[in-house]
Design an enzyme around this catalytic site. Structure first.
Site, PDB file in Angstrom:
ATOM      1  N   GLY A   1      -2.077   0.576   1.447  1.00 42.44           N
ATOM      2  CA  GLY A   1      -3.509   1.238   1.121  1.00 42.44           C
ATOM      3  C   GLY A   1      -3.791   1.744  -0.102  1.00 42.44           C
TER       4      GLY A   1
ATOM      5  N   ILE B   1       6.074  -8.134   8.543  1.00 45.18           N
ATOM      6  CA  ILE B   1       4.548  -8.068   9.097  1.00 45.18           C
ATOM      7  C   ILE B   1       3.432  -8.649   8.201  1.00 45.18           C
ATOM      8  CG2 ILE B   1       4.213  -5.650   8.325  1.00 45.18           C
ATOM      9  CD1 ILE B   1       2.520  -5.190  10.785  1.00 45.18           C
TER      10      ILE B   1
ATOM     11  N   TYR C   1      -6.096  -1.176  16.594  1.00 40.78           N
ATOM     12  CA  TYR C   1      -5.830   0.076  16.903  1.00 40.78           C
ATOM     13  C   TYR C   1      -4.384   0.388  16.664  1.00 40.78           C
ATOM     14  CZ  TYR C   1     -10.459  -0.315  19.040  1.00 40.78           C
ATOM     15  OH  TYR C   1     -11.637  -0.459  19.133  1.00 40.78           O
TER      16      TYR C   1
ATOM     17  N   HIS D   1      12.106   7.780 -23.968  1.00 35.60           N
ATOM     18  CA  HIS D   1      13.277   6.908 -24.240  1.00 35.60           C
ATOM     19  C   HIS D   1      13.296   6.073 -25.379  1.00 35.60           C
ATOM     20  CE1 HIS D   1      14.985   7.594 -20.065  1.00 35.60           C
ATOM     21  NE2 HIS D   1      15.931   6.733 -20.523  1.00 35.60           N
TER      22      HIS D   1
ATOM     23  N   ALA E   1      -8.302 -11.298   1.946  1.00 38.81           N
ATOM     24  CA  ALA E   1      -8.511 -10.027   2.579  1.00 38.81           C
ATOM     25  C   ALA E   1      -7.296  -9.217   2.348  1.00 38.81           C
ATOM     26  CB  ALA E   1      -8.424 -10.266   3.795  1.00 38.81           C
TER      27      ALA E   1
ATOM     28  N   GLU F   1       4.005   4.596   7.933  1.00 45.69           N
ATOM     29  CA  GLU F   1       4.027   3.446   6.762  1.00 45.69           C
ATOM     30  C   GLU F   1       3.663   4.289   5.742  1.00 45.69           C
ATOM     31  OE1 GLU F   1       2.422  -0.729   5.201  1.00 45.69           O
ATOM     32  OE2 GLU F   1       1.880  -0.089   7.375  1.00 45.69           O
TER      33      GLU F   1
ATOM     34  N   MET G   1      -0.114  -8.985   7.210  1.00 45.86           N
ATOM     35  CA  MET G   1      -1.442  -8.486   7.221  1.00 45.86           C
ATOM     36  C   MET G   1      -2.360  -9.373   6.103  1.00 45.86           C
ATOM     37  SD  MET G   1      -0.952  -4.424   7.554  1.00 45.86           S
ATOM     38  CE  MET G   1       0.376  -3.688   8.369  1.00 45.86           C
ATOM     39  N   THR G   2      -1.886  -9.085   5.053  1.00 42.44           N
ATOM     40  CA  THR G   2      -2.680  -9.490   3.565  1.00 42.44           C
ATOM     41  C   THR G   2      -2.798 -10.796   3.628  1.00 42.44           C
ATOM     42  OG1 THR G   2      -1.843  -7.739   2.532  1.00 42.44           O
ATOM     43  CG2 THR G   2      -2.922  -9.262   1.221  1.00 42.44           C
TER      44      THR G   2
END
Length: 382
Positions: A367, A124, A236, A341, A131, A245, A126-127
């Protein structure tokens, strides 16, 4: 911790998946990290064994199981490594639900069966370079011309971007819409589409085996029949799916915290300094106690949210809480575990080094922590 909603069937599913991963993934995972990708052969093996898209309906080749099985899939993949879980979980539980929920009968028949079998890998987009969290600010456009959409724009940080057979692209079909988010639509772009090309495979700090790349659309000619749902409803649709997600991310980072704690506890029991085991020092014991407490709180909260999500409850606020708090908690655990460690924690041959690199992005993708806090505040004050 045993989840109260899990049955013997769930345990059998987990046992079968873990056995398969022990044979087909764990011996090769370090090589996949070095090669910067998961082989397609592994995707096909997951599909053959019923470990992809378990929620998809039987008519499309899936098992038609509820989200609890997706939780098990995410947990067991994450136990192997974040780079393994990232793309597979995104494909199974983030991308295909868009096809299931908003796709036409023809679209489902075209993309779901091969997504279940592992023949298709999905993504998918989006980015964009300019933006990220502000989806309304995307610049990728899709102009309708007859039976096609003409797409122009660039996407970046796209998981499965290099190898995806189809990509759900977030774009603006109405760039002049006011407010801007009302002009957003989802269009599926398939591999081989004229004008669609891949950019470079991105070099990340962590999650090296996860394929993350750039996508470029230069007058890409996409059939209008690839519109997912309705024009202008994309924003939407995205909001409707973000609950799951973000819950998935919370589950993944919870496992990361649990695994880092486990390997560190084992390490401090064996490692000695000043003729004592590291675990015998009070400081070590206090650090372990603090981490164990936060990890247990995170697990209890995640389990409760999975139950509510399966029941169909609206838990946007609670999922946002889990996503930011557990992500930040896992970052704290990573830092403390690496410190315990000592110098060995900084060596690539030690697992804690990889998990330390893998974890920070969890507070950014799906997000950011800041965005999550804004959502929570909005829910509280409305």
């Amino acid at each position: 911790m045993v989840k109260q909603f899990l049955t013997n069937e769930h345990q059998m599913f987990r046992k079968s998946l873990r056995k398969m991963l022990e044979k087909e993934a764990i011996p090769y995972f370090n090589e996949w990290e070095q090669n910067r990708g998961i082989p397609r052969e592994f995707w096909l093996k997951l599909g053959e064994n019923g470990f992809l898209c378990p929620q998809v309906g039987e008519k499309y080749g899936g098992l038609q199981l509820d989200f609890s099985y997706s939780m098990i899939l995410a947990e067991e993949l994450e136990r192997v490594g974040a780079g393994l879980a990232s793309g597979i979980v995104l494909h199974s539980d983030i991308v295909t639900p868009y096809i299931e929920s908003y796709g036409t009968k023809e679209q489902k028949e075209k993309w779901l069966p091969k997504s279940v079998s592992g023949e298709f890998i999905s993504a998918i987009a989006m980015t964009e370079p300019g933006a990220g969290s502000d989806l309304a600010g995307i610049q990728t456009t899709a102009r309708r011309e007859g039976d096609y959409y003409i797409l122009n724009g660039e996407k970046t940080f796209i998981t499965n971007g290099i190898n995806a057979d189809y990509v759900v692209v977030v774009c603006k079909t109405d760039p002049k819409a006011t407010p801007a988010y009302k002009g957003i639509s989802l269009i599926v772009v398939e591999d081989g589409t004229p004008g669609f090309k891949r950019g470079k495979l991105l070099k990340k700090i962590g999650m090296h085996s996860a394929d993350t790349g750039e996508l470029i659309f230069e007058d890409a000619k996409v059939p209008a029949s690839n519109l997912l749902g309705e024009e202008g409803k994309g924003f939407y649709y995205l909001m409707e799916k973000l609950q799951q997600e973000r819950l998935i991310v919370a589950i993944e980072v919870q496992i990361e915290a649990e695994e880092m704690f486990r390997i560190t506890t084992d390490y401090v029991k064996e490692r000695k300094a000043f003729n004592k085991r590291i675990s015998d020092f009070q400081n070590t014991q206090f650090k372990l106690a603090e981490m164990a407490t936060e990890i247990d709180i995170g697990r209890t909260y995640v389990n409760s949210l999975v139950e509510k999500h399966i029941a169909g409850e609206n838990i946007v606020k609670e999922v946002s809480m889990a996503k930011w708090w557990i992500s930040e908690m896992a970052k704290r655990v990573a830092a403390e575990c690496l410190q315990l460690h000592g110098g060995y924690g900084y060596m690539e041959e030690y697992e804690i080094a990889r998990r330390y690199r893998d974890i920070p992005v969890a507070a950014i993708y799906a997000g950011t922590t800041e965005i999550m806090k804004g959502i929570i505040a909005k829910e509280i004050l409305k």
